[in-house]
Design a protein around this motif. Sequence first.
Motif: not given
Length: 284
Positions: A146-159
């Motif tokens: 899902n990295a590309q989809n998150a990147f396009q919306k400038n969303i950071k995913i922190k685990s």
Amino acid sequence: IFLTAKTDVESISTAFEVGGVDYITKPFNRTELLARVRTHLELQSQRRNLEELNATKDKFFSIIGHDLKSPLNQLLSLSEIILNELQTGKKEEVIRMTNLLKDSAKSARLLLENLLDWSRSQTGKIYFSPEMLDICKLTKEVVELNAQNAFQKNIKIKSSVRPETKVFADENMVKTILRNLISNSIKFTKKGGEIKLSAEEINEMVVYSVADNGIGIKDEDIDKLFRIEVNPKTIGNSTEKGTGLGLILCKEFVEINGGEIWAESKWREGTTFKFKVPAHRVHV
């Protein structure tokens, strides 16, 4: 079921008018009474099963007829635009359209995967093979997808899921659950937002959380999230629509693995989806 000594026509008519399903007069035969109770319980159970089957069928055809047609139509439209742009030589526009084409194809693929998984679960043909899993590793795999989809919306995913965190569950089902919850959070999180992933062991169960700061869910809609008969109308910040099938599939897969799923949300502040599955090997 009315059990009474009254035998007049008016009493019998009134009993059925107020919702009675049967009318037994005294003195009664115990065997007959129990047989009638069993019959009506079976009829009620069959009626509920039929209602659920009809809801499932309606949902299935709704998704095929509308939600699957939408990304396919978009694929066709974008293909035509790209062909026209190639003739004009506008490279930047072609790149932008190609990315949109790829996103549309991903949406269609995710929907098809969910439909196939769901149909298998409904027909009892899904394969269930629980084992000890490294949920931290699975989290990294799904986040990368899902990295590309998150990147396009400038969303950071922190685990913050620790490497030593283990669960006893079916790998494919857990991946499907994570895939749907994370992609769902990306869909309904505003640009520049943040998604936090975490897991902790509580009472021999691992509770996994997917928290976002998206548009949130109204209190009256929380209970509708995992119901097949409800057709979600919520639209995300990028005018992205959801079918609701992913969450229903998550619920079924979590329950197959002996767990539970729920949501906590504040309108316009964000939503946290949580599910729990066994932390240790159990007898299945």
